[in-house]
Design a protein around this motif. Structure first.
Motif, PDB file in Angstrom:
ATOM      1  N   ASP A 155       0.837  -1.196   0.000  1.00  0.00           N
ATOM      2  CA  ASP A 155       0.000   0.000   0.000  1.00  0.00           C
ATOM      3  C   ASP A 155       0.871   1.244   0.000  1.00  0.00           C
ATOM      4  N   THR A 156       0.251   2.348  -0.393  1.00  0.00           N
ATOM      5  CA  THR A 156       0.871   3.660  -0.254  1.00  0.00           C
ATOM      6  C   THR A 156      -0.190   4.625   0.241  1.00  0.00           C
ATOM      7  N   TYR A 157       0.092   5.289   1.372  1.00  0.00           N
ATOM      8  CA  TYR A 157      -0.836   6.271   1.921  1.00  0.00           C
ATOM      9  C   TYR A 157      -0.227   7.655   1.697  1.00  0.00           C
ATOM     10  N   SER A 158      -0.776   8.382   0.747  1.00  0.00           N
ATOM     11  CA  SER A 158      -0.277   9.724   0.464  1.00  0.00           C
ATOM     12  C   SER A 158      -1.448  10.691   0.398  1.00  0.00           C
ATOM     13  N   ASN A 159      -1.138  11.970   0.213  1.00  0.00           N
ATOM     14  CA  ASN A 159      -2.179  13.001   0.160  1.00  0.00           C
ATOM     15  C   ASN A 159      -3.091  12.917   1.381  1.00  0.00           C
ATOM     16  N   LEU A 160      -2.477  12.918   2.566  1.00  0.00           N
ATOM     17  CA  LEU A 160      -3.221  12.710   3.802  1.00  0.00           C
ATOM     18  C   LEU A 160      -3.585  14.002   4.516  1.00  0.00           C
ATOM     19  N   GLY A 161      -3.267  15.147   3.915  1.00  0.00           N
ATOM     20  CA  GLY A 161      -3.603  16.424   4.536  1.00  0.00           C
ATOM     21  C   GLY A 161      -5.100  16.653   4.596  1.00  0.00           C
ATOM     22  N   PRO A 162      -5.552  17.680   5.343  1.00  0.00           N
ATOM     23  CA  PRO A 162      -6.993  17.941   5.531  1.00  0.00           C
ATOM     24  C   PRO A 162      -7.764  18.114   4.230  1.00  0.00           C
ATOM     25  N   THR A 163      -7.091  18.597   3.197  1.00  0.00           N
ATOM     26  CA  THR A 163      -7.752  18.761   1.901  1.00  0.00           C
ATOM     27  C   THR A 163      -7.125  17.870   0.835  1.00  0.00           C
ATOM     28  N   GLY A 164      -6.436  16.845   1.273  1.00  0.00           N
ATOM     29  CA  GLY A 164      -5.854  15.897   0.339  1.00  0.00           C
ATOM     30  C   GLY A 164      -4.475  16.260  -0.163  1.00  0.00           C
ATOM     31  N   GLU A 165      -3.794  17.187   0.509  1.00  0.00           N
ATOM     32  CA  GLU A 165      -2.450  17.569   0.079  1.00  0.00           C
ATOM     33  C   GLU A 165      -1.403  16.609   0.648  1.00  0.00           C
ATOM     34  N   LEU A 166      -0.210  16.641   0.051  1.00  0.00           N
ATOM     35  CA  LEU A 166       0.889  15.814   0.539  1.00  0.00           C
ATOM     36  C   LEU A 166       1.316  16.267   1.926  1.00  0.00           C
ATOM     37  N   VAL A 167       1.681  15.309   2.763  1.00  0.00           N
ATOM     38  CA  VAL A 167       2.252  15.625   4.066  1.00  0.00           C
ATOM     39  C   VAL A 167       3.584  14.903   4.199  1.00  0.00           C
ATOM     40  N   ASN A 168       4.479  15.496   4.948  1.00  0.00           N
ATOM     41  CA  ASN A 168       5.783  14.902   5.234  1.00  0.00           C
ATOM     42  C   ASN A 168       5.633  14.018   6.464  1.00  0.00           C
ATOM     43  N   VAL A 169       5.671  12.712   6.251  1.00  0.00           N
ATOM     44  CA  VAL A 169       5.519  11.772   7.362  1.00  0.00           C
ATOM     45  C   VAL A 169       6.895  11.467   7.925  1.00  0.00           C
ATOM     46  N   ARG A 170       7.106  11.816   9.175  1.00  0.00           N
ATOM     47  CA  ARG A 170       8.415  11.667   9.803  1.00  0.00           C
ATOM     48  C   ARG A 170       8.592  10.327  10.497  1.00  0.00           C
ATOM     49  N   ALA A 171       7.493   9.728  10.939  1.00  0.00           N
ATOM     50  CA  ALA A 171       7.568   8.415  11.594  1.00  0.00           C
ATOM     51  C   ALA A 171       6.159   7.854  11.703  1.00  0.00           C
ATOM     52  N   SER A 172       6.072   6.542  11.992  1.00  0.00           N
ATOM     53  CA  SER A 172       4.773   5.889  12.176  1.00  0.00           C
ATOM     54  C   SER A 172       4.838   4.956  13.370  1.00  0.00           C
ATOM     55  N   ALA A 173       3.656   4.639  13.906  1.00  0.00           N
ATOM     56  CA  ALA A 173       3.565   3.680  15.010  1.00  0.00           C
ATOM     57  C   ALA A 173       2.214   2.982  14.924  1.00  0.00           C
ATOM     58  N   VAL A 174       2.182   1.716  15.314  1.00  0.00           N
ATOM     59  CA  VAL A 174       0.946   0.941  15.361  1.00  0.00           C
ATOM     60  C   VAL A 174       0.648   0.628  16.822  1.00  0.00           C
ATOM     61  N   LEU A 175      -0.547   1.002  17.260  1.00  0.00           N
ATOM     62  CA  LEU A 175      -0.970   0.737  18.638  1.00  0.00           C
ATOM     63  C   LEU A 175      -2.383   0.174  18.609  1.00  0.00           C
ATOM     64  N   ARG A 176      -2.501  -1.053  19.093  1.00  0.00           N
ATOM     65  CA  ARG A 176      -3.776  -1.767  19.070  1.00  0.00           C
ATOM     66  C   ARG A 176      -4.362  -1.782  17.651  1.00  0.00           C
ATOM     67  N   ASP A 177      -5.553  -1.209  17.451  1.00  0.00           N
ATOM     68  CA  ASP A 177      -6.200  -1.290  16.148  1.00  0.00           C
ATOM     69  C   ASP A 177      -6.001  -0.039  15.304  1.00  0.00           C
ATOM     70  N   SER A 178      -5.036   0.828  15.686  1.00  0.00           N
ATOM     71  CA  SER A 178      -4.857   2.099  14.987  1.00  0.00           C
ATOM     72  C   SER A 178      -3.411   2.292  14.544  1.00  0.00           C
ATOM     73  N   ILE A 179      -3.269   3.151  13.561  1.00  0.00           N
ATOM     74  CA  ILE A 179      -1.946   3.558  13.090  1.00  0.00           C
ATOM     75  C   ILE A 179      -1.831   5.064  13.264  1.00  0.00           C
ATOM     76  N   TYR A 180      -0.655   5.515  13.706  1.00  0.00           N
ATOM     77  CA  TYR A 180      -0.432   6.937  13.975  1.00  0.00           C
ATOM     78  C   TYR A 180       0.795   7.407  13.189  1.00  0.00           C
ATOM     79  N   LEU A 181       0.717   8.653  12.734  1.00  0.00           N
ATOM     80  CA  LEU A 181       1.802   9.233  11.949  1.00  0.00           C
ATOM     81  C   LEU A 181       2.235  10.559  12.559  1.00  0.00           C
ATOM     82  N   ALA A 182       3.554  10.738  12.668  1.00  0.00           N
ATOM     83  CA  ALA A 182       4.112  12.054  13.020  1.00  0.00           C
ATOM     84  C   ALA A 182       4.404  12.781  11.718  1.00  0.00           C
TER      85      ALA A 182
END
Length: 765
Positions: A155-182
């Motif tokens: 998969d590729t998760y891009s264009n994740l900004g509030p209006t679909g713009e690109l964001v610079n993802v600095r790190a990720s973490a998985v906790l229980r049933d969710s995924i979080y991005l810095a």
């Protein structure tokens, strides 16, 4: 059989051969500052450490370090980060150019999907998080999920900004049933199951009351909690609110990583351990000078720390018994020029830009001798007696004074006899001038190039930018100076490089793009004669007026590398007497040699062949420059970059050292120079095992000797001529068949028959 075994024992006992410093003909090695650790990954029996320009591992069983480089099959040298998956036993290596290598079971698997993906703006890999055999790769354009079982992008998760713009993802973490991005917009979160994570509307802000949410640099899951790394401290999410950890408040958190039962946190150049019971411990030791990332081996009770100055630091969980490990290498990957003398290789770390602005580098210089690097700079030798010069860019050895001279593009000329015994020449004790003003004596005293003549005079090019002022100086063996203004042609404002020809004439390049005519100045101070050579028929015949390289070959001819190809000046003794004295342009494949390319460096090997560096790799041409022998690039060799800044040949071994804008590599060439009368040749490898398919090098021969290889009965197997002082043999006879096991004699003789040598090679089944 007994006779052969006896001979073989004599061979292995050191009758002849190379020391440990030698590598096979045609082999490469890269020279990496392995002490500059930046990321660490515990792989069970090994601990991998990524540095800015390389990778190595520590073998826990044998307590040794081993390097892994492009020589071993890695695609690149400049590394962003590494991560290890214990389930698939896979090390994921992310490079600065977004290429990926997976190391598994001793094999290297390349994944180049991200590298090939076209995205707007900057493209960079920031972080790798591994969960359930999936590598979540954080990039400047989103998250790429790599399946480590199927070895494919899932998969590729891009264009994740509030209006679909690109964001610079600095790190990720998985906790229980969710995924979080810095990200640069703060912390984003989403459910992992039952939603389309490629749709930005399924992602929401989890920044809450984080201070300066855009400053979140990392995100980590540990002990069923979510932690955010910021420049204001380490924060933990409690429900919907973030709270700072009291022990990590108001600090700049460099990294936070969960490993086994610990969260390792690097903040303000300190290392903290947080266990699952909430207990905090700070690790302190003098070896921890620049920690970047840490990992814990729970079973062993060890902490592994990537340190920017020490490479890998190993400590107990209690913070005791610290030890540092790093393979030998130069101090830094910065390299501007390479110089060789007496078996030593000098790499100068300084430099200046295309418009002659200095880099301001204090990394000094590095010396490669007998297979080991030793570095010299103000960081390693901070004592007041050490000569501190920044932007060291050139070196030359003076056989008359038996001293090394170093050019500083900022502090002047250094007369070097060791770290505690050196002398700095600047405006206070010499005629060298600063670029700032005539009153300044110590700063911006720019020396661009050095040369030594037959009388032991050190010629110094001093770029000071003052018209009608001397830009060329001579330091005599008695310590006195003489200065020269070259009226009407070149002065202190526009000189760059210098080469002295066989007649003692000084060939000087005019600074690039600083003079309309550009080109060269030839100067003879004894005759007070001066001649300018530039472009155009009858005016010098150069292919381009911007000069990057000057060198003298074995025949005394001057080779010039320009911004548009190569020119050669033959018979330099007539430069002042011949009305028309133009460069010859070598022609290859009906085109001028390296036509249109920037030729930044030219080096000459023992066979008078020409090694040339351009922005398109490293080239080897025959002595006349009209036949291409080799062309190395990043794609077909371990070169760390295609932009070659400097090349020099260590003539005793024939090893070619290459400085690029991404570090240093070397290649064992086939040409050497034998000084004096050779005692006997050296053979490598010896014995030649059945599995060996490379070339056997026989070095230390009389220069350009006639070579005959026979079996012990005297039957001729192969006949050739040495390339300088070396011959390369592929262990085959005239019919192209590999020779049988046995002992073979290498008989060599100089042209006049005065120097002869007989060596032996053992070939095994």
């Amino acid at each position: 059989m007994l006779r052969f075994t006896l001979v073989l024992c004599l061979l292995l006992s050191g009758y002849f051969g190379y020391g440990q410093n030698n590598i096979a003909l045609g082999a490469w090695r890269v020279h990496v500052p392995y002490h500059q650790g930046k990321a660490v990954a515990d792989a069970g029996d090994k601990v991998y450490v990524a540095t800015e320009r390389g990778l190595f591992y520590y073998d826990k069983e044998f307590n040794t370090t081993e390097t892994v480089s492009k020589v071993d099959g890695l695609r690149e040298q400049q590394i962003s980060t590494v991560a290890y998956d214990t389930d698939t036993k896979t090390l994921v290596v992310a490079y600065a150019n977004t290429n990926l290598d997976l190391i598994r079971n001793g094999k290297i698997i390349n994944i180049n999907d991200i590298f090939r993906k076209a995205v707007p703006g900057e493209k960079r890999i920031n972080h790798i998080n591994i969960h359930n055999k999936q590598a979540y790769i954080s990039t400047t354009f989103g998250v790429v999920v790599l399946d480590l079982v199927k070895l494919e992008i899932r998969d590729t998760y891009s264009n994740l900004g509030p209006t679909g713009e690109l964001v610079n993802v600095r790190a990720s973490a998985v906790l229980r049933d969710s995924i979080y991005l810095a990200t640069n917009l703060g912390v984003l979160g989403a459910k992992r199951q039952g939603v389309n994570l490629q749709d930005f509307q399924n992602w929401g802000s989890v920044s809450g009351d984080l201070p300066a949410a855009g400053a979140v640099s990392g995100i980590t899951a540990f002990n069923d909690k979510l932690y955010a790394s910021t420049g204001y401290g380490l924060f933990v999410l409690n429900g919907t609110r973030w709270g700072v950890e009291p022990w990590a408040a108001n600090v700049d958190v460099t990294s936070a990583n969960a490993s086994f039962h610990y969260l390792t946190v690097v903040a303000n150049s300190k290392v903290f351990l947080l266990n699952k019971n909430g207990q905090i411990q700070q690790l302190n030791d003098p070896l921890l000078t620049a920690p970047k990332q840490a990992a814990v081996s729970s079973e062993e009770g060890k902490v592994w720390i990537a340190d920017g100055n020490k490479g890998l630091v190993l400590m107990n969980l209690t913070g005791t018994d610290a030890a540092a490990f790093a393979p030998n290498g130069p101090f830094s990957g910065n390299s501007f020029r390479v110089y060789t003398h007496g078996g030593n290789v000098y790499v100068l770390s300084g430099g200046f830009s295309e418009v002659y602005l200095q880099n301001g580098t204090w990394n000094g210089f590095y010396v490669f001798s007998e297979g080991e690097w030793q570095s010299f700079n103000r960081y390693i030798y901070p004592g007041p007696s050490f000569v501190k010069g920044y932007d060291i860019i050139d070196a030359v050895y003076n056989p008359v004074t038996e001293k090394l001279y170093l050019a500083s593009y900022g502090n002047g000329l250094i007369e070097w006899e060791g770290p505690e015994k050196g002398k700095l020449y600047n405006g206070l004790n010499s005629p060298l001038l600063s670029t700032l003003s005539f009153s300044d004596k110590t700063e911006y005293v720019r020396v661009t190039d050095l040369a030594v003549d037959a009388d032991g005079n050190v010629w110094v090019v001093n770029r000071n930018q003052f018209t009608n002022s001397p830009g060329l100086h001579k330091l005599q063996p008695d310590g006195n100076w003489k200065s020269y203004v070259l009226p009407g042609a070149a002065d202190g404002s526009n000189l760059d490089q210098i080469v002295i020809d066989d007649y003692g004439q000084k060939w000087l390049s005019i600074a690039r793009r600083n003079n309309k005519t550009g080109g060269l100045i030839v100067f003879d101070e004894t005759k007070n004669a001066l001649r300018q050579l530039s472009i155009g028929e009858g005016a010098g015949g150069l292919p381009n007026a911007d000069i990057y390289a000057l060198t003298k070959d074995v025949n005394g001819d001057i080779w010039v590398g320009t911004a548009g190809g190569v020119g050669v000046y033959y018979n330099t003794g007539i430069v002042f007497s011949e009305p028309r004295y133009d460069a010859r342009i070598p022609i290859i494949d009906r085109r001028p040699l390296l036509d249109g390319q920037v030729v930044r460096t030219i080096a000459v090997d023992g066979a008078n062949r020409k090694w040339m560096g351009t922005d398109n790799g490293l080239w080897l041409f025959n002595p006349d420059g009209d036949k291409l022998i080799k062309h190395f690039t990043k794609a077909n060799s371990p070169l760390p970059s295609d932009k070659i800044l400097s090349v020099a040949v260590e003539h005793k071994s024939g090893e070619v050292f290459i400085a690029t804008d991404a570090g240093v590599a070397s290649y064992r060439g086939e040409a050497t120079v034998t000084e004096g009368e050779p005692e006997c040749a050296m053979v490598y490898p010896n014995p030649v095992r059945a599995s060996y398919t490379g070339l056997v090098g026989v070095s230390g021969l009389p220069n350009n000797a006639d070579i005959r290889i026979t079996d012990v009965a005297g039957s001729l197997v192969y006949k050739t001529k040495a390339t300088g002082g070396t011959v390369a043999w592929d262990v085959r006879d005239y019919n192209g068949k590999r020779v049988k096991a046995g002992v073979y004699l290498v008989m060599s003789s100089s042209d006049d028959g005065q120097q002869t040598c007989v060596s032996k090679i053992a070939v095994l089944d």
